[in-house]
Design a protein around this motif. Structure first.
Motif, PDB file in Angstrom:
ATOM      1  N   ILE A  14      -1.636   1.791  -1.501  1.00 44.19           N
ATOM      2  CA  ILE A  14      -1.778   2.114  -0.064  1.00 44.19           C
ATOM      3  C   ILE A  14      -0.486   2.760   0.457  1.00 44.19           C
ATOM      4  O   ILE A  14       0.095   2.335   1.443  1.00 44.19           O
ATOM      5  N   GLY A  15      -0.088   3.826  -0.232  1.00 39.31           N
ATOM      6  CA  GLY A  15       1.072   4.609   0.218  1.00 39.31           C
ATOM      7  C   GLY A  15       0.593   5.733   1.118  1.00 39.31           C
ATOM      8  O   GLY A  15      -0.422   5.604   1.819  1.00 39.31           O
ATOM      9  N   LEU A  16       1.286   6.863   1.087  1.00 40.30           N
ATOM     10  CA  LEU A  16       0.928   8.012   1.932  1.00 40.30           C
ATOM     11  C   LEU A  16      -0.556   8.366   1.806  1.00 40.30           C
ATOM     12  O   LEU A  16      -1.268   8.513   2.800  1.00 40.30           O
ATOM     13  N   GLY A  18      -3.217   6.677   0.134  1.00 43.37           N
ATOM     14  CA  GLY A  18      -4.152   5.576   0.394  1.00 43.37           C
ATOM     15  C   GLY A  18      -4.275   5.304   1.893  1.00 43.37           C
ATOM     16  O   GLY A  18      -5.374   5.148   2.431  1.00 43.37           O
ATOM     17  N   VAL A  74      -2.393   5.357  -6.837  1.00 41.98           N
ATOM     18  CA  VAL A  74      -1.105   4.913  -7.391  1.00 41.98           C
ATOM     19  C   VAL A  74      -0.449   6.090  -8.121  1.00 41.98           C
ATOM     20  O   VAL A  74      -1.123   7.089  -8.418  1.00 41.98           O
ATOM     21  N   PRO A  75       0.853   5.997  -8.442  1.00 44.63           N
ATOM     22  CA  PRO A  75       1.481   7.091  -9.206  1.00 44.63           C
ATOM     23  C   PRO A  75       0.717   7.334 -10.514  1.00 44.63           C
ATOM     24  O   PRO A  75       0.180   6.381 -11.103  1.00 44.63           O
ATOM     25  N   VAL A  76       0.679   8.580 -10.970  1.00 45.34           N
ATOM     26  CA  VAL A  76      -0.222   8.902 -12.089  1.00 45.34           C
ATOM     27  C   VAL A  76       0.048   8.045 -13.339  1.00 45.34           C
ATOM     28  O   VAL A  76      -0.889   7.671 -14.040  1.00 45.34           O
ATOM     29  N   ALA A  78       0.652   5.005 -13.528  1.00 45.48           N
ATOM     30  CA  ALA A  78       0.222   3.604 -13.363  1.00 45.48           C
ATOM     31  C   ALA A  78      -1.284   3.440 -13.533  1.00 45.48           C
ATOM     32  O   ALA A  78      -1.806   2.325 -13.456  1.00 45.48           O
ATOM     33  N   VAL A  82      -3.935  -0.083 -14.145  1.00 41.75           N
ATOM     34  CA  VAL A  82      -4.858  -0.433 -13.060  1.00 41.75           C
ATOM     35  C   VAL A  82      -6.309  -0.386 -13.563  1.00 41.75           C
ATOM     36  O   VAL A  82      -7.110  -1.286 -13.284  1.00 41.75           O
ATOM     37  N   GLY A 100      -4.686  11.407  -8.149  1.00 43.35           N
ATOM     38  CA  GLY A 100      -3.481  11.782  -8.890  1.00 43.35           C
ATOM     39  C   GLY A 100      -3.233  13.283  -8.949  1.00 43.35           C
ATOM     40  O   GLY A 100      -4.157  14.087  -9.036  1.00 43.35           O
ATOM     41  N   ALA A 127      -3.177  17.883  -0.504  1.00 42.23           N
ATOM     42  CA  ALA A 127      -2.612  17.618   0.819  1.00 42.23           C
ATOM     43  C   ALA A 127      -1.556  16.547   0.657  1.00 42.23           C
ATOM     44  O   ALA A 127      -1.752  15.613  -0.119  1.00 42.23           O
ATOM     45  N   GLY A 128      -0.468  16.686   1.355  1.00 41.45           N
ATOM     46  CA  GLY A 128       0.562  15.657   1.246  1.00 41.45           C
ATOM     47  C   GLY A 128       1.766  16.014   2.076  1.00 41.45           C
ATOM     48  O   GLY A 128       1.789  17.053   2.760  1.00 41.45           O
ATOM     49  N   GLY A 133       4.715   5.702   1.333  1.00 40.17           N
ATOM     50  CA  GLY A 133       4.490   4.385   1.932  1.00 40.17           C
ATOM     51  C   GLY A 133       3.390   4.429   2.979  1.00 40.17           C
ATOM     52  O   GLY A 133       3.015   5.497   3.467  1.00 40.17           O
ATOM     53  N   ASP A 233       8.884  11.914  -3.256  1.00 34.63           N
ATOM     54  CA  ASP A 233       9.046  10.615  -3.910  1.00 34.63           C
ATOM     55  C   ASP A 233       9.444  10.720  -5.391  1.00 34.63           C
ATOM     56  O   ASP A 233       8.723  11.330  -6.189  1.00 34.63           O
ATOM     57  N   MET A 236       6.754   9.355  -7.980  1.00 32.70           N
ATOM     58  CA  MET A 236       5.601  10.241  -8.109  1.00 32.70           C
ATOM     59  C   MET A 236       5.965  11.451  -8.971  1.00 32.70           C
ATOM     60  O   MET A 236       5.229  11.804  -9.896  1.00 32.70           O
TER      61      MET A 236
HETATM   62  P1  NAP Z   1       3.306   6.287  -2.352  1.00 29.46           P
HETATM   63  O1  NAP Z   1       3.303   6.564  -0.891  1.00 29.46           O
HETATM   64  O2  NAP Z   1       4.624   6.112  -3.033  1.00 29.46           O
HETATM   65  O3  NAP Z   1       2.410   4.961  -2.628  1.00 29.46           O
HETATM   66  C1  NAP Z   1       2.225   4.508  -3.934  1.00 29.46           C
HETATM   67  C2  NAP Z   1       1.299   3.303  -3.979  1.00 29.46           C
HETATM   68  O4  NAP Z   1       1.121   2.946  -5.342  1.00 29.46           O
HETATM   69  C3  NAP Z   1       1.855   2.051  -3.284  1.00 29.46           C
HETATM   70  O5  NAP Z   1       0.783   1.278  -2.814  1.00 29.46           O
HETATM   71  C4  NAP Z   1       2.572   1.349  -4.429  1.00 29.46           C
HETATM   72  O6  NAP Z   1       2.604  -0.048  -4.311  1.00 29.46           O
HETATM   73  C5  NAP Z   1       1.650   1.654  -5.584  1.00 29.46           C
HETATM   74  N1  NAP Z   1       2.380   1.632  -6.865  1.00 29.46           N
HETATM   75  C6  NAP Z   1       3.567   2.232  -7.146  1.00 29.46           C
HETATM   76  N2  NAP Z   1       3.883   2.035  -8.443  1.00 29.46           N
HETATM   77  C7  NAP Z   1       2.890   1.285  -8.982  1.00 29.46           C
HETATM   78  C8  NAP Z   1       2.671   0.743 -10.269  1.00 29.46           C
HETATM   79  N3  NAP Z   1       3.531   0.949 -11.276  1.00 29.46           N
HETATM   80  N4  NAP Z   1       1.546   0.009 -10.477  1.00 29.46           N
HETATM   81  C9  NAP Z   1       0.657  -0.194  -9.450  1.00 29.46           C
HETATM   82  N5  NAP Z   1       0.830   0.286  -8.210  1.00 29.46           N
HETATM   83  C10 NAP Z   1       1.930   1.030  -7.981  1.00 29.46           C
HETATM   84  O7  NAP Z   1       2.530   7.419  -3.164  1.00 29.46           O
HETATM   85  P2  NAP Z   1       1.503   8.536  -2.648  1.00 29.46           P
HETATM   86  O8  NAP Z   1       2.285   9.709  -2.132  1.00 29.46           O
HETATM   87  O9  NAP Z   1       0.466   7.895  -1.790  1.00 29.46           O
HETATM   88  O10 NAP Z   1       0.883   9.005  -4.042  1.00 29.46           O
HETATM   89  C11 NAP Z   1      -0.190   8.311  -4.640  1.00 29.46           C
HETATM   90  C12 NAP Z   1      -0.909   9.231  -5.614  1.00 29.46           C
HETATM   91  O11 NAP Z   1      -1.346  10.384  -4.901  1.00 29.46           O
HETATM   92  C13 NAP Z   1      -0.047   9.741  -6.761  1.00 29.46           C
HETATM   93  O12 NAP Z   1      -0.796   9.716  -7.942  1.00 29.46           O
HETATM   94  C14 NAP Z   1       0.255  11.177  -6.389  1.00 29.46           C
HETATM   95  O13 NAP Z   1       0.386  11.985  -7.550  1.00 29.46           O
HETATM   96  C15 NAP Z   1      -0.979  11.563  -5.579  1.00 29.46           C
HETATM   97  N6  NAP Z   1      -0.769  12.594  -4.559  1.00 29.46           N
HETATM   98  C16 NAP Z   1       0.334  12.587  -3.782  1.00 29.46           C
HETATM   99  C17 NAP Z   1       0.523  13.564  -2.815  1.00 29.46           C
HETATM  100  C18 NAP Z   1       1.763  13.590  -1.956  1.00 29.46           C
HETATM  101  O14 NAP Z   1       2.094  14.611  -1.342  1.00 29.46           O
HETATM  102  N7  NAP Z   1       2.477  12.499  -1.852  1.00 29.46           N
HETATM  103  C19 NAP Z   1      -0.461  14.559  -2.638  1.00 29.46           C
HETATM  104  C20 NAP Z   1      -1.616  14.520  -3.421  1.00 29.46           C
HETATM  105  C21 NAP Z   1      -1.762  13.530  -4.389  1.00 29.46           C
HETATM  106  P3  NAP Z   1       3.795  -0.907  -3.667  1.00 29.46           P
HETATM  107  O15 NAP Z   1       4.310  -0.153  -2.486  1.00 29.46           O
HETATM  108  O16 NAP Z   1       3.081  -2.165  -3.289  1.00 29.46           O
HETATM  109  O17 NAP Z   1       4.816  -1.091  -4.740  1.00 29.46           O
END
Ligand code: NAP
Length: 306
Positions: A14-16, A18, A74-76, A78, A82, A100, A127-128, A133, A233, A236
């Motif tokens: 449940i980061g950015l 989720g 979650v990061p790819v 992980a 899961v 991912g 999108a991102g 978080g 991040d 990520m």
């Molecule tokens: P984020 O804000 O850092 O949130 C990551 C989430 O994953 C948090 O809930 C974190 O849990 C959990 N997590 C981290 N490490 C973990 C592990 N080893 N095992 C289980 N859970 C873990 O990340 P995000 O930006 O939402 O990215 C999530 C996914 O979306 C990634 O796969 C990324 O490639 C993809 N994505 C990202 C973007 C972007 O711009 N950011 C865009 C498109 C796709 P805790 O906080 O509880 O530790």
């Protein structure tokens, strides 16, 4: 408001992303209830404070119990752990997807654990932001953006349609492609730009202190546009590099060749070559604006902050 497309949505992570999905789903009434699971108690508590879901659990298997849509956020790197954890608790006929940034490696991590009768359709919302978080999420993140799905050849057509409808209802336009093709495309449009940004900002950071302060002072002349990407991040992006190695190395090799050609044009005073390249690249930006993926306001529409 649309009628709920799913009875129970489970978000694992449940980061950015989720958090943005939870808020988009809430705003549009796309799911009857939302179950949220994340790795740490701290993030889970924060998700609760933000009111992102209806159920909050640390055990990911509990979250997916009875869910007809499960999204791994979650990061790819992980995903395998899961998938292994939640597999026995997945409901028959449930749709399992992810968000991912790489696809072939995510398929390799998850597919072996998917039980018979569960529809696994990998996804990637294009999108991102550079923030992470649950606090970073917002309901409109996916509006007017693309979402790429990489369904397997034998995908259940009805499940694919349901998932496509979900992303459309979140405001995105859905495209489908093969996971390897996705990884190649994303290597050039996303992964390479981030690596260039990390590298240029790293180079500036290595400069002598006096010059470094000037880099910051005069950053509006170009440098600061790279710093947004370079603030993304670290977890990520470490995972993206490790999980899309071949495509990224291919794009880096091409980039290095083109950089050498540019270096040569400057060394030999080849103004025509420089002018032609800069004219061509200007056209690319114009196409991005015309496609509605960027504003045409000067300086990215930045307003002066006092
Ligand atoms: P984020 O804000 O850092 O949130 C990551 C989430 O994953 C948090 O809930 C974190 O849990 C959990 N997590 C981290 N490490 C973990 C592990 N080893 N095992 C289980 N859970 C873990 O990340 P995000 O930006 O939402 O990215 C999530 C996914 O979306 C990634 O796969 C990324 O490639 C993809 N994505 C990202 C973007 C972007 O711009 N950011 C865009 C498109 C796709 P805790 O906080 O509880 O530790």
């Amino acid at each position: 408001m649309t009628a709920p497309l799913f009875n129970r949505l489970a978000l694992i992570g449940i980061g950015l992303i989720g958090s943005s999905i939870a808020q988009a789903v809430r705003a549009r009434g796309l799911a009857g209830e939302i179950a949220i699971s994340t790795r740490s108690e701290e993030t889970l508590r924060r998700a609760g404070e933000l009111g992102l879901g209806d159920h909050y659990v640390l055990d990911a298997a509990d979250a997916v119990e009875g869910a007809d849509l499960v999204i791994l956020c979650v990061p790819v790197g992980a995903n395998e752990a899961v998938a292994k954890w939640i597999a026995p608790a997945l409901k028959p006929d449930a749709i399992l997807t992810d968000v991912g940034s790489t696809k072939a490696s995510v398929v390799a991590q998850i597919a072996p654990y998917v039980p018979e009768g569960v529809h696994f359709i990998p996804g990637h919302p294009i999108a991102g932001t550079e923030q992470s978080g649950p606090d970073a999420g917002f309901a409109t993140l996916f509006e007017d953006r693309w979402c790429i799905l990489t369904p397997p050849d034998n995908v259940d057509k009805a499940a694919l349609e349901r998932l496509s409808n979900f992303w459309t209802a979140c405001g995105s336009t859905v495209d489908t492609m093969d996971p390897n093709h996705h990884d190649l495309v994303l290597a050039i449009v996303s992964h390479l730009p981030h690596l260039i940004a990390y590298n240029i900002v790293g180079t500036a950071d290595d400069l002598e202190t006096v010059t470094k302060s000037e880099v910051i002072k005069y950053s509006a002349s170009g440098f600061r546009d790279f710093t947004r990407l370079a603030a993304s991040d670290p977890t990520m992006w470490r995972d993206v590099c490790l999980n899309n190695k071949d495509a990224i190395l291919e794009m880096l090799a091409r980039f290095s060749e083109d950089l050498s050609a540019l270096q040569r044009a400057i060394r030999w005073g080849d103004g025509d070559a420089l002018f032609d390249l800069f004219t061509r690249t200007r056209g690319i930006r114009r196409s991005i604006i015309e496609a509605g993926q960027e504003t045409d306001a000067p300086d990215f529409g930045r307003i002066k902050i006092d």
